[in-house]
Structures are given as structure tokens and as C-alpha cells.
Motif scaffolding. Structure first.
Motif, PDB file in Angstrom:
ATOM      1  N   THR A 156      -7.269  47.859  19.464  1.00  0.00           N
ATOM      2  CA  THR A 156      -7.913  48.562  17.638  1.00  0.00           C
ATOM      3  C   THR A 156      -8.243  46.923  17.544  1.00  0.00           C
ATOM      4  OG1 THR A 156      -5.879  48.087  16.653  1.00  0.00           O
ATOM      5  CG2 THR A 156      -6.971  50.249  17.451  1.00  0.00           C
ATOM      6  N   GLY A 157      -7.830  45.499  17.439  1.00  0.00           N
ATOM      7  CA  GLY A 157      -8.060  44.353  16.738  1.00  0.00           C
ATOM      8  C   GLY A 157      -7.278  44.350  16.156  1.00  0.00           C
ATOM      9  N   PHE A 195       3.793  47.714  23.103  1.00  0.00           N
ATOM     10  CA  PHE A 195       2.780  48.990  22.674  1.00  0.00           C
ATOM     11  C   PHE A 195       2.699  48.459  21.446  1.00  0.00           C
ATOM     12  CE2 PHE A 195       2.257  52.930  19.328  1.00  0.00           C
ATOM     13  CZ  PHE A 195       1.220  53.923  20.385  1.00  0.00           C
ATOM     14  N   PHE A 196       3.409  47.718  20.786  1.00  0.00           N
ATOM     15  CA  PHE A 196       2.496  47.359  19.106  1.00  0.00           C
ATOM     16  C   PHE A 196       1.614  46.246  19.628  1.00  0.00           C
ATOM     17  CE2 PHE A 196       5.932  48.438  16.054  1.00  0.00           C
ATOM     18  CZ  PHE A 196       5.826  49.973  15.698  1.00  0.00           C
ATOM     19  N   GLU A 197       1.480  45.262  20.907  1.00  0.00           N
ATOM     20  CA  GLU A 197       0.869  44.421  20.859  1.00  0.00           C
ATOM     21  C   GLU A 197       0.069  44.736  21.789  1.00  0.00           C
ATOM     22  OE1 GLU A 197       3.467  41.808  23.177  1.00  0.00           O
ATOM     23  OE2 GLU A 197       3.986  40.674  21.549  1.00  0.00           O
ATOM     24  N   GLN A 198      -0.144  45.754  22.696  1.00  0.00           N
ATOM     25  CA  GLN A 198      -1.176  46.735  23.401  1.00  0.00           C
ATOM     26  C   GLN A 198      -2.164  47.628  22.224  1.00  0.00           C
ATOM     27  OE1 GLN A 198       0.200  49.753  26.886  1.00  0.00           O
ATOM     28  NE2 GLN A 198      -1.565  51.370  25.769  1.00  0.00           N
ATOM     29  N   PRO A 217      -3.695  43.479  13.711  1.00  0.00           N
ATOM     30  CA  PRO A 217      -3.190  42.373  14.561  1.00  0.00           C
ATOM     31  C   PRO A 217      -1.218  43.350  14.393  1.00  0.00           C
ATOM     32  CG  PRO A 217      -3.959  41.596  12.507  1.00  0.00           C
ATOM     33  CD  PRO A 217      -4.929  42.844  12.617  1.00  0.00           C
ATOM     34  N   ALA A 218      -0.777  42.539  15.412  1.00  0.00           N
ATOM     35  CA  ALA A 218       0.643  43.355  15.865  1.00  0.00           C
ATOM     36  C   ALA A 218       1.319  43.837  14.687  1.00  0.00           C
ATOM     37  CB  ALA A 218       1.391  42.857  17.265  1.00  0.00           C
ATOM     38  N   GLU A 219       1.788  42.388  13.831  1.00  0.00           N
ATOM     39  CA  GLU A 219       2.293  42.576  12.132  1.00  0.00           C
ATOM     40  C   GLU A 219       1.853  43.135  11.976  1.00  0.00           C
ATOM     41  OE1 GLU A 219       2.159  38.561  14.644  1.00  0.00           O
ATOM     42  OE2 GLU A 219       1.115  39.684  13.942  1.00  0.00           O
ATOM     43  N   ALA A 220       1.022  44.547  11.397  1.00  0.00           N
ATOM     44  CA  ALA A 220       0.499  44.383  11.184  1.00  0.00           C
ATOM     45  C   ALA A 220       0.935  46.383  11.265  1.00  0.00           C
ATOM     46  CB  ALA A 220      -1.033  45.289  10.411  1.00  0.00           C
TER      47      ALA A 220
END
Length: 487
Positions: free
Chosen positions: A481-482, A473-476, A484-487
Motif C-alpha cells: 500500500t505504501g 503482516f503489517f510489513e507486507q 508505513p507499517a508503524e501507521a
């Protein structure tokens, strides 16, 4: 010999078994307290012949008719054959008997079916022994009990440590004839009125405790086998007044092995941890729980129908709050049926040619015990004080009392007082009697601790990869949104 009749089962109980009820050593075939239970179990053996098409099949060894519970499943056809038989067996007691002989028969057939697991043994003789034993049990139609729980009294330490170490069953000597075992095991349901006891693995055993890692079978009449019964909850009343307590107290007993010699040909596991820890773990869910789940479904089906009749008898069947409770019970039944169906259609070869249902059927372990307790609560809620205002059927035949009961204790909607009493007495015997309370406790623990089952379910899910939805979900979100998923 093949499948037995009731009188043959009764004849098999006439031996020197050591059974204690209170402070009295008893003969189970003659003690009046056990009369209803023994008659009820004898009727089970006759019942399998009354429903021969569902319950029996031709033995591949002798050609005699034997119980389907002994079938070593090898195909989808076998799964369906077992389903029909398990459902029919459960209907004998509407699921109130949890340890009819088909239960341990299924366990044993499952253990023998996984030929691949027995390759862990140091010698093929162990599989030969248990295979021969299973064939003998099937051909003689023996009633088996089992004892698999360690006799640990101090739960603050390991179940085989400290004060517990000397209590539970273990090997204490070896002779030319076999091994000598000493200790106690819990809890032999049906034990006092079974033919033999099958001791098999339950929870895994750690290295260093090999003397406890044993599996064997022994007649209940073997010297040194002592069965200590709980209070008996069977009653000497008519089936109409006490449909369950009059014949379905299957009795539970602690089994003490007082230096019992187990002949070599009856020893199936002897200190081999890899084998001990694999056998039941590799069969309990896919094989045994097909039987236990179908029994539970039959019991839920009966409980739902019983509740509907209780509601009608008290004129509550149109009340929204009562309808909600009825719907709750039917939902439990629907989920149980759906899970059984799903597991059966996804059956597969588990190894060694053993064809078992999908292990998702084990999910019922996590919820079934709570459902059963909840059903009893709902019976008491809807039945309320009516469960205690219940004349016997004989009371209605009294010239003086009968007319008074018909006038003052009728059911709603033209239900007669006699029928009302019969329905309410059945509901009370199901949920509130001494036997009903014992069965509720049995339902809580007969598949083990629900807490442990849920822990195992979580660990199994993690091992099988049931995770990563959050990361996905975070990666999607990051892609859309542009950010980064780590954020």
C-alpha cells in the motif's frame, strides 16, 4: 531374576508395611477389600509374559528378560520398541489403570538416561546411586509408586511457606547411615500395593528451600512409612458385571514419612537445586509422556468402540445428533494418534545420549484431560437411563427371572438382553461408577494442572520465537500500500 510372574509379585507384598484404610491398619494381602485389586495387578505381571514379544527384552546387564519400560532409549528403534510395549501394557486395562508399574519405570529410566543432567551434581556418586537403583528395579521387576506433590493445605501462600512449611517432606536430621526425612507427600497411586516408593522432583524449588529438594527411593515396608488410603472403590463382583471395579482400583494413598531413615545409597538428590530443578524438567515430556499419551490413545480407542456399541444397542446409531457425538470422540482419538506419531518420528537426542520423542507431545497435556471428561459425558448422554437398567449376568440364569429379562430388556436390532446388559454395565463402570468417577478426577490432574500446562505452553512458545506473524503482516501490507507499517 528378570520379569516376575503374578505369584512372585504377590509374595513381595507380604511384609510389615503400615497401610491404613479408615481407622484400621490392614494387611493388604489378606484384607478382602483389596483382593480384586491385588489379583488384577498380579494378572498384569502374568500378562507381560503372555505378550513376551511386545513387553520384554533381554537385559544388557544380566541377559534376563525384563520389561521394555526399563529401556534407556538411545535410538529410533528404541522409540518404536517402547511404543509397541506401552500400547500392549495399556491394552491390559484399556487405559483404565493409569499407574501400572511401567509408568514409574519409564520415569526412572528417563531420569537415568539424561547423564548430562547429573553432571550438575556436586559428586558423581549421586548418578552412580540412581543408576544402580534403576538397574536393581529392572532386574527384580519391582512395582514402584511415586509421591511428588507437596502437602500444602493453604493455597493462598507459597506451597513451602507458612502453615505449609512443616507439612511437606523435608530433611530433619543427618546420621552416619543416611538422612532422616519427615513430612507428607501426595499422592501415591498404587502405593499400598507397590514394592517401593520413588520420590523425585516435580515443580522447581527456589533458593532458600534446599531442605525440600530431595530425591530418594525406599521400600514401602520401611519403618516410619505410613500410607493412608482413600475409600476403596473396588467391588466383589464378577468381571462380566463390573469389568473395571472388580480388579482395577489401583488405590491412592497419602504417604506420611514419620522420621524415616533413608540410607545414603538410596539418596539421589540432597539439597542441590540445579540438579533437582533439571532432572524431571528435562525428561518428563520427551520420555514419560510417550507412555502416558499412548495409554490415553488406547483408552480413547476403547471409549469410541464402547460408544458405538451403546448407540447400536439403543438403536441410536443412525441419529444425526448421536453420530455427531461419535465423530467428536473419534476426532479426539485421531488427533492423539497423529500427535504421538509426529512426536515419535521427530525423536532426537535430548542430551547424554537419551533419545526421546519431540516435546510437542506435551501439547496433549493441554487438552487430554478435557477430552476424557467429555467422553464420560457423552457416554452418559447416549446411554441415558439405560445405564441404570442393567441386570447382572447371573440374573439371566435364574429360572424365573431370566425369561422376563430376555423379553422386556432386549437391545435393538436383535441384540440379546444379556448382551445389552453387559454393554451397558461396562459403560456405567467406565464412566459412572465410584471407580469411574475416581478415574475421571485422576485424568483431570495426573499430568498436573491444565491451567499451569497452558501457561507453560504459552511461555515456551514465546521463548521459541512463535511470534512476529502480526508484525510481518503489517510489513507486507505496508509494502503493498505504501503506508508505513508503524501507521
Amino acid at each position: 531374576m528378570g520379569a516376575r510372574r503374578g505369584h512372585e509379585y504377590l509374595a513381595g507384598l507380604k511384609d510389615d508395611r503400615e497401610v491404613w484404610l479408615g481407622a484400621e491398619r490392614i494387611d493388604v494381602t489378606e484384607h478382602p477389600v483389596f483382593a480384586g485389586s491385588i489379583a488384577g495387578m498380579a494378572a498384569y505381571f502374568d500378562y507381560q509374559w503372555e505378550h513376551e514379544a511386545d513387553c520384554l527384552f533381554s537385559s544388557p546387564d544380566s541377559g534376563d528378560l525384563i520389561s521394555v519400560a526399563h529401556l534407556r532409549p538411545r535410538s529410533q528403534e528404541d522409540i518404536q520398541k517402547r511404543h509397541v510395549a506401552f500400547e500392549r501394557f495399556a491394552k491390559y486395562s484399556v487405559g483404565m489403570l493409569g499407574r501400572t508399574p511401567d509408568y514409574v519405570n519409564v520415569v526412572l529410566a528417563g531420569h537415568v538416561s539424561r547423564t548430562d543432567l547429573w553432571e550438575k551434581a556436586s559428586s558423581p556418586v549421586y548418578y552412580e546411586r540412581i543408576s544402580n537403583y534403576q538397574e536393581m528395579v529392572a532386574e527384580k521387576d519391582l512395582a514402584l509408586t511415586h509421591t511428588i506433590v507437596h502437602a500444602n493445605i493453604d493455597k493462598s501462600i507459597g506451597e513451602l511457606d507458612g502453615a505449609n512449611a512443616d507439612l511437606t517432606l523435608q530433611v530433619v536430621d543427618r546420621t552416619d547411615e543416611g538422612i532422616v526425612v519427615r513430612g507428607a507427600k501426595l499422592l501415591a497411586t498404587l502405593g499400598p500395593i507397590a514394592d517401593e516408593c520413588y520420590v523425585y522432583p516435580a515443580t522447581p524449588i527456589k533458593p532458600g528451600y534446599e531442605k525440600y529438594a530431595i530425591s530418594f527411593a525406599i521400600p514401602m515396608s520401611a519403618p516410619g512409612v505410613v500410607v493412608v488410603c482413600r475409600d476403596h472403590y473396588g467391588v466383589d463382583e464378577s468381571v462380566e458385571d463390573r469389568p473395571f471395579s472388580s480388579r482395577f482400583d489401583e488405590q491412592d494413598g497419602v504417604v506420611i514419612f514419620d522420621d524415616v531413615l533413608i540410607p545414603h545409597d538410596r539418596v539421589f538428590i540432597d539439597g542441590e537445586l540445579d540438579l533437582y530443578n533439571a532432572v524431571n524438567q528435562g525428561t518428563a515430556t520427551g520420555c514419560t509422556q510417550q507412555q502416558t499419551s499412548i495409554r490415553s490413545a488406547v483408552k480413547l480407542e476403547f471409549a469410541y468402540d464402547l460408544l458405538v456399541e451403546v448407540a447400536k444397542t439403543t438403536g441410536q446409531d443412525t441419529r444425526p445428533d448421536v453420530i455427531q457425538l461419535l465423530g467428536e470422540v473419534h476426532a479426539y482419538l485421531g488427533i492423539t494418534r497423529a500427535l504421538i506419531h509426529s512426536a515419535e518420528v521427530r525423536a532426537s537426542d535430548w542430551g547424554g545420549g537419551a533419545y526421546f520423542v519431540h516435546d510437542d507431545i506435551g501439547l496433549l497435556r493441554n487438552i487430554m484431560s478435557e477430552w476424557m471428561i467429555r467422553v464420560n459425558e457423552i457416554i452418559k448422554t447416549i446411554g441415558s437411563h439405560n445405564l441404570l437398567a442393567t441386570p447382572t449376568q447371573a440374573a439371566f440364569d435364574d429360572e424365573r427371572l431370566g425369561p422376563l429379562l430376555e423379553k422386556y430388556l432386549p437391545g435393538a436390532k436383535d441384540i440379546s438382553a444379556r448382551d445389552r446388559a453387559k454393554i451397558m454395565r461396562t459403560a456405567w463402570d467406565f464412566a459412572g461408577s465410584a471407580l469411574g468417577s475416581r478415574i475421571e478426577l485422576y485424568e483431570r490432574f495426573y499430568l498436573g494442572s491444565i491451567g499451569r500446562a497452558r501457561m507453560l505452553e504459552h511461555m515456551k512458545a514465546q521463548r521459541s520465537g512463535d511470534s512476529g506473524a502480526l508484525k510481518a503482516f503489517f510489513e507486507q501490507t505496508a509494502r503493498s500500500t505504501g503506508v508505513p507499517a508503524e501507521a
